[in-house]
Write a protein that holds these residues in place. Structure first.
Motif, PDB file in Angstrom:
ATOM      1  N   ILE A 162       0.847  -1.202   0.000  1.00 59.90           N
ATOM      2  CA  ILE A 162       0.000   0.000   0.000  1.00 59.90           C
ATOM      3  C   ILE A 162       0.879   1.248   0.000  1.00 59.90           C
ATOM      4  O   ILE A 162       0.605   2.223  -0.716  1.00 59.90           O
ATOM      5  CB  ILE A 162      -0.953  -0.003   1.213  1.00 59.90           C
ATOM      6  N   THR A 163       1.949   1.223   0.781  1.00 62.20           N
ATOM      7  CA  THR A 163       2.857   2.366   0.838  1.00 62.20           C
ATOM      8  C   THR A 163       3.539   2.581  -0.505  1.00 62.20           C
ATOM      9  O   THR A 163       3.591   3.713  -1.020  1.00 62.20           O
ATOM     10  CB  THR A 163       3.914   2.146   1.928  1.00 62.20           C
ATOM     11  N   THR A 176      -6.891  -2.021  -6.129  1.00 59.44           N
ATOM     12  CA  THR A 176      -5.935  -2.075  -7.242  1.00 59.44           C
ATOM     13  C   THR A 176      -4.851  -3.115  -6.966  1.00 59.44           C
ATOM     14  O   THR A 176      -4.451  -3.874  -7.858  1.00 59.44           O
ATOM     15  CB  THR A 176      -5.287  -0.693  -7.460  1.00 59.44           C
ATOM     16  N   ILE A 177      -4.387  -3.165  -5.721  1.00 60.51           N
ATOM     17  CA  ILE A 177      -3.355  -4.142  -5.366  1.00 60.51           C
ATOM     18  C   ILE A 177      -3.904  -5.562  -5.440  1.00 60.51           C
ATOM     19  O   ILE A 177      -3.277  -6.458  -6.021  1.00 60.51           O
ATOM     20  CB  ILE A 177      -2.814  -3.845  -3.956  1.00 60.51           C
ATOM     21  N   ILE A 237      -4.760 -11.196  -5.385  1.00 61.14           N
ATOM     22  CA  ILE A 237      -4.866 -11.495  -3.963  1.00 61.14           C
ATOM     23  C   ILE A 237      -6.334 -11.743  -3.645  1.00 61.14           C
ATOM     24  O   ILE A 237      -7.180 -10.866  -3.832  1.00 61.14           O
ATOM     25  CB  ILE A 237      -4.315 -10.328  -3.116  1.00 61.14           C
ATOM     26  N   ALA A 238      -6.647 -12.936  -3.178  1.00 63.06           N
ATOM     27  CA  ALA A 238      -8.045 -13.331  -3.005  1.00 63.06           C
ATOM     28  C   ALA A 238      -8.695 -12.695  -1.781  1.00 63.06           C
ATOM     29  O   ALA A 238      -9.900 -12.453  -1.777  1.00 63.06           O
ATOM     30  CB  ALA A 238      -8.143 -14.852  -2.916  1.00 63.06           C
ATOM     31  N   PRO A 295       7.414 -10.766  -0.510  1.00 61.49           N
ATOM     32  CA  PRO A 295       7.530 -10.881  -1.978  1.00 61.49           C
ATOM     33  C   PRO A 295       7.518  -9.551  -2.700  1.00 61.49           C
ATOM     34  O   PRO A 295       7.987  -9.448  -3.829  1.00 61.49           O
ATOM     35  CB  PRO A 295       6.312 -11.736  -2.361  1.00 61.49           C
ATOM     36  N   PHE A 296       6.989  -8.505  -2.047  1.00 60.80           N
ATOM     37  CA  PHE A 296       6.945  -7.205  -2.700  1.00 60.80           C
ATOM     38  C   PHE A 296       8.277  -6.461  -2.600  1.00 60.80           C
ATOM     39  O   PHE A 296       8.500  -5.492  -3.310  1.00 60.80           O
ATOM     40  CB  PHE A 296       5.831  -6.340  -2.085  1.00 60.80           C
ATOM     41  N   GLY A 297       9.172  -6.915  -1.691  1.00 62.93           N
ATOM     42  CA  GLY A 297      10.484  -6.289  -1.564  1.00 62.93           C
ATOM     43  C   GLY A 297      10.381  -4.851  -1.134  1.00 62.93           C
ATOM     44  O   GLY A 297       9.559  -4.495  -0.293  1.00 62.93           O
ATOM     45  N   VAL A 298      11.238  -3.999  -1.728  1.00 65.97           N
ATOM     46  CA  VAL A 298      11.271  -2.587  -1.351  1.00 65.97           C
ATOM     47  C   VAL A 298      10.720  -1.693  -2.452  1.00 65.97           C
ATOM     48  O   VAL A 298      10.667  -0.488  -2.287  1.00 65.97           O
ATOM     49  CB  VAL A 298      12.712  -2.149  -1.007  1.00 65.97           C
ATOM     50  N   GLU A 299      10.321  -2.269  -3.565  1.00 65.71           N
ATOM     51  CA  GLU A 299       9.746  -1.481  -4.650  1.00 65.71           C
ATOM     52  C   GLU A 299       8.486  -2.158  -5.148  1.00 65.71           C
ATOM     53  O   GLU A 299       8.263  -3.342  -4.906  1.00 65.71           O
ATOM     54  CB  GLU A 299      10.740  -1.338  -5.803  1.00 65.71           C
ATOM     55  N   LEU A 300       7.673  -1.393  -5.849  1.00 64.77           N
ATOM     56  CA  LEU A 300       6.442  -1.941  -6.418  1.00 64.77           C
ATOM     57  C   LEU A 300       6.763  -2.887  -7.557  1.00 64.77           C
ATOM     58  O   LEU A 300       7.570  -2.553  -8.408  1.00 64.77           O
ATOM     59  CB  LEU A 300       5.562  -0.798  -6.941  1.00 64.77           C
TER      60      LEU A 300
END
Length: 367
Positions: free
Chosen positions: A126-127, A339-340, A346-347, A362-367
Motif C-alpha cells: 500500500i505504501t 488495485t493491489i 490477492i483473493a 515478496p513485494f520487496g522494497v519497490e512496487l
C-alpha cells in the motif's frame, strides 16, 4: 642560602643506596614477569616506572648530593630505570602478540554459517503503490494534497452536494465522532481534501489526494472498515470529459503498462455531473476473443471495474467558492487496496492488514 654539604654521604640516603636500588629494580622486574595482560602491565608501569615510582622519587634526590657523589648515584638509578623500561617494552610486545593470537581464535568468524539469519525487511505494498501514484501525477505537473482524517461534516458531505438526507450520512456508512453536536466524522473519502483546496486556492487546480478513509463496512475478504484510495481533481477553464478520459488512460498505462485503457459507463454521484463508472481493460486477457471467455479475472467481461469519475458538479464549485461560469473540472477516485488485490490476484483483502511479514516480503522494497 646554604651551600651543598661536601661531606654528605649518599650511602646514608636510603633511596640511593645501592642495595635499595637493586631491590626496587628486582621487584619491578618480577612484577613485569608476572603480568600477563595489558591491564596488568599498565598497573606495573604506573607502580614501577611512573612519576611516583620509587626510582623516580630517588632520582629527584640526586640533585641534593655533593658533586662527587652525583655521578655514581645517577648511574645506579639510570641503569635500574633503563632495565625496567626495556623489560616493560619486551613484555608489552609479548603480551600484545599473545592477546592478538587469542583474539584470532576466540573472535573468529565462521564464514560457513548461514548469513541470512535475520530476515530482510519489505515495504508494504500500500505504501509503495501510494508513492508510485504520487510520482505519476507529480510527473504530469499535478500536486499532492493531504488533509485530516477526522473531518468536519460540512466538508465531508455538504460541500460535496451530499444533502442532509443522503443515506451516506447514516450510521450504516459513517463513523461519527462523539459528541454528535461536534459534527465531526472519520472521513468517508478523500474528497474533503479537494474541497479544502478549492476553498483556499484560486484555479487552476490540479491535485491528487491519496489517503486512508473509513466506512462502517464489515471486515471480510472483499471489504474493510479502513481502506485507502486516491482521488484526483482538476479545475481549470475549458476542461471536459475528454480531458478526464485522457488523464485516466495515461494513469492506467503508468500502473498496468502500455496499451492499457479505460472505458466509461453512465452512473450517478452527487458531486459530479455527468458521472461515470470507469472500467479497466482486463490486464490478463486484454479482452482478446481467444482468451476472454475463460478469463477468471474479468469473468468473461473483458473489463474490470476500477473506480468512479465525472465532471465536477457546478453546485460543488459554488459551495467551494469557484465560479462555475468560468471554470469547469473533473474528478475521479480509485481504491488503492482494490488495485493491489486485483493486480496481484490477492483473493483476501484482509491479507493487506494482518501484518504478516510473509505477505509483504515478496513485494520487496519497490512496487
Amino acid at each position: 642560602m646554604s651551600a651543598p654539604n661536601s661531606s654528605y654521604d649518599p650511602v646514608e640516603v636510603t633511596p640511593l643506596n645501592a642495595e635499595e636500588v637493586e631491590r626496587v629494580r628486582d621487584e619491578a622486574l618480577a612484577a613485569i614477569v608476572a603480568a600477563d595482560t595489558l591491564d596488568a602491565l599498565k598497573q606495573v608501569r604506573i607502580d614501577h616506572a611512573g612519576d611516583r615510582s620509587p626510582l623516580a622519587l630517588a632520582n629527584r634526590e640526586i640533585g641534593a648530593l655533593p658533586p662527587q657523589a652525583r655521578k655514581d648515584a645517577g648511574q645506579r638509578v639510570g641503569q635500574a630505570r633503563g632495565a625496567i623500561n626495556q623489560a616493560l617494552a619486551a613484555k608489552t610486545a609479548e603480551v600484545e602478540a599473545a592477546e592478538e593470537e587469542r583474539a584470532l581464535v576466540t573472535e573468529a568468524v565462521d564464514v560457513t554459517l548461514p548469513w541470512d539469519i535475520e530476515p530482510v525487511g519489505a515495504r508494504h505494498p500500500i505504501t509503495t503503490l501510494s508513492e508510485h501514484i504520487a510520482d505519476i501525477f507529480v510527473a504530469m505537473g499535478w500536486e499532492i494534497a493531504e488533509g485530516p482524517e477526522v473531518e468536519a461534516e460540512w466538508l465531508n458531505f455538504d460541500a460535496l452536494n451530499l444533502g442532509p438526507d443522503h443515506p451516506a450520512r447514516t450510521m450504516q456508512d459513517t463513523f461519527w465522532v462523539t459528541p454528535e453536536r461536534a459534527a465531526m466524522v472519520l472521513r468517508t473519502h478523500t474528497s474533503p481534501v479537494q474541497a479544502r483546496t478549492m476553498l483556499t486556492r484560486e484555479p487552476p487546480i490540479y491535485i491528487a489526494c491519496p489517503g486512508r478513509v473509513f466506512r462502517t463496512d464489515e471486515l471480510d475478504a472483499t471489504h474493510s472498515p479502513v481502506f485507502h484510495q486516491v482521488e484526483g481533481l482538476a479545475i481549470d477553464e475549458g476542461l471536459s470529459m475528454g480531458h478526464l478520459k485522457g488523464t485516466l488512460d495515461h494513469f492506467a498505462q503508468a500502473i498496468y503498462g502500455d496499451g492499457m485503457t479505460t472505458r466509461f459507463r453512465p452512473s450517478y454521484f452527487p458531486f459530479t455531473e455527468p458521472s461515470a463508472e470507469m472500467d479497466l481493460l482486463c490486464y490478463v486477457c486484454h479482452n482478446e476473443p481467444d482468451a476472454v471467455a475463460d478469463c477468471r479475472t474479468c469473468k468473461g467481461e473483458g473489463w474490470v471495474e476500477w473506480g468512479g469519475c465525472g465532471v465536477v458538479n457546478p453546485r460543488v464549485l459554488v459551495a467551494c467558492g469557484v465560479d462555475p461560469e468560468r471554470y469547469s473540472g473533473f474528478a475521479f477516485g480509485i481504491g488503492i487496496d482494490r488495485t493491489i488485490t486485483s493486480r496481484y490476484d490477492i483473493a483476501d483483502l484482509r491479507d493487506l492488514f494482518d501484518g504478516d511479514i510473509r505477505f509483504t516480503q515478496p513485494f520487496g522494497v519497490e512496487l
